[in-house]
Design an enzyme around this catalytic site. Sequence first.
Site, PDB file in Angstrom:
ATOM      1  N   HIS A   1     -54.931  24.090  -0.573  1.00  0.00           N
ATOM      2  CA  HIS A   1     -54.014  25.132  -1.066  1.00  0.00           C
ATOM      3  C   HIS A   1     -54.750  26.404  -1.477  1.00  0.00           C
ATOM      4  CE1 HIS A   1     -51.046  21.675  -2.193  1.00  0.00           C
ATOM      5  NE2 HIS A   1     -51.124  21.878  -0.903  1.00  0.00           N
TER       6      HIS A   1
ATOM      7  N   ARG B   1     -52.475  13.662  -2.239  1.00  0.00           N
ATOM      8  CA  ARG B   1     -52.451  14.457  -0.993  1.00  0.00           C
ATOM      9  C   ARG B   1     -53.508  15.551  -1.052  1.00  0.00           C
ATOM     10  NH1 ARG B   1     -46.347  16.029  -0.545  1.00  0.00           N
ATOM     11  NH2 ARG B   1     -46.479  15.783  -2.802  1.00  0.00           N
ATOM     12  N   PHE B   2     -54.332  15.530  -2.063  1.00  0.00           N
ATOM     13  CA  PHE B   2     -55.573  16.308  -2.138  1.00  0.00           C
ATOM     14  C   PHE B   2     -55.386  17.821  -2.008  1.00  0.00           C
ATOM     15  CE2 PHE B   2     -55.944  12.217   0.030  1.00  0.00           C
ATOM     16  CZ  PHE B   2     -56.443  11.496  -1.027  1.00  0.00           C
ATOM     17  N   CYS B   3     -54.296  18.337  -2.579  1.00  0.00           N
ATOM     18  CA  CYS B   3     -54.025  19.787  -2.553  1.00  0.00           C
ATOM     19  C   CYS B   3     -54.061  20.328  -1.129  1.00  0.00           C
ATOM     20  CB  CYS B   3     -55.010  20.561  -3.427  1.00  0.00           C
ATOM     21  SG  CYS B   3     -54.806  20.236  -5.168  1.00  0.00           S
ATOM     22  N   ALA B   4     -53.630  19.505  -0.177  1.00  0.00           N
ATOM     23  CA  ALA B   4     -53.528  19.953   1.215  1.00  0.00           C
ATOM     24  C   ALA B   4     -52.224  19.360   1.760  1.00  0.00           C
ATOM     25  CB  ALA B   4     -54.740  19.478   2.009  1.00  0.00           C
TER      26      ALA B   4
END
Length: 449
Positions: free
Chosen positions: A144, A381-384
């Site tokens: 993000h 979701r690992f900021c993606a």
Amino acid sequence: MIATESTAARIARTSEPAAMAEAAEQRPLGPLARLVDAELEVPVLGGGFVRHVNLDIAASAPALAAVAAHVAEVLPYYASVHRGTGYPSQQTTALVEAARATVARHIGARDDDLVVFTRNTTDALNLLAAAVPGDTVVLDLEHHANLLPWRGGARRVVVARPTVTETLEVLDAELARRPVALLTVTGASNVTGEVLPIDRLAALAHAHGARLAVDAAQLLPHRRVSLEASGIDYLAFSGHKAYAPFGAGALIGRADWLDAAPAYLAGGGAVESVALDRVAWKQGVARHEAGTPNVIGIAAIARALGEFERLGDAARDRHERALTERLHAGLAAQRGVRVVRGFDDADDRLGIATIELERGSVGLLAAALGAEHGISVRAGRFCAHPFFERVASRANGLRASLGAGSSADDVDRFLAALGRLIADGPAHAYDRGPEGWHPLADDRPRPAF
Ligand SMILES: Cc1ncc(COP(=O)(O)O)c(C=O)c1O
């Protein structure tokens, strides 16, 4: 409050060099560098301590021991930068400017590139976004931090294809369609670890009159990058992912856009002169570094980069590639596990693996790895989000990531614990709250702080 003397005593005892050396001898592939958490022991549910296995390096890495020692060494001299007349202030100023030169040298910056210190990668990319004089093209696989700063009509998102080759083709078509000022890509995915071909992306951008920015938050701590050799125009990274977790980052790149942009922070240090009705802003790095900089964070970054150089790129590559292969080979042999990939043809990846489970919750698995086995990973979701939703088939993944302080023993313990938890489930009861899964009865002692 639970007494924690024994926690501190354990940490001190197991961090002795003799204990480290003995432990390293017993392992097939030991850590490449000493981190401050080497041999840290953590409590597990039901009582007892185990050596902590840190496989959450992609999120934030502990300091290199050399970095922590450097911070302790410079702290007594800490004073104001640039304007102080005392000796400590002059040393502090020299420290910051020497760190700027170290960063520039380490990443092969061109002579006229600026090294602007920021808080982190997110901050660096937001600074760049405010300086781009035109449209920006971005891939959908970004964190993000490299997706959200490029807002509105000036941002064009290209959905990556199943192969790197096809992705370069669609990028080529997009860049040809309309004038583009900037192509910005991650150096390596924080979800899959897949490394993008930076040289080819730079050539592609330049062929269309655009510049290339690289989000090197993941790449820089694990692979040597050179702006001059690769053609990267801008690069952003964070100290805390590069074993220097003291709150600084940097944006490095071409001066003209940065000199023409509005000051990123308005305040002292960024100005030549101020009257109530007019301001003359400085050019160069000072324009975007208003206020007192994070001297300690900046010094820590420079020391970490110097330490990478001392360890050597080849040794770091060998160490991380061997562990990455071990991790992926072990995951391939696990039942009910699928490794998330973005590209079929990505032949280079960092020590990051995100898995999905055929059955069960990765959040529960991650909680049990931590609470029952002393193994730190990450679930989510690992900021993606856009990328994860496109390539994954489940709502969340579990990510294991390694680095210079990791060992084969770490990887093996993770694989063994994962296999056991998938086969038998956790040994304790867990509940799911707003912050995710946690043990129902957590009897682990806490450190005194
Ligand atoms: C690829 C990538 N870019 C950017 C960031 C953001 O880094 P920071 O939180 O240090 O700004 C991260 C953090 O995980 C990342 O993995």
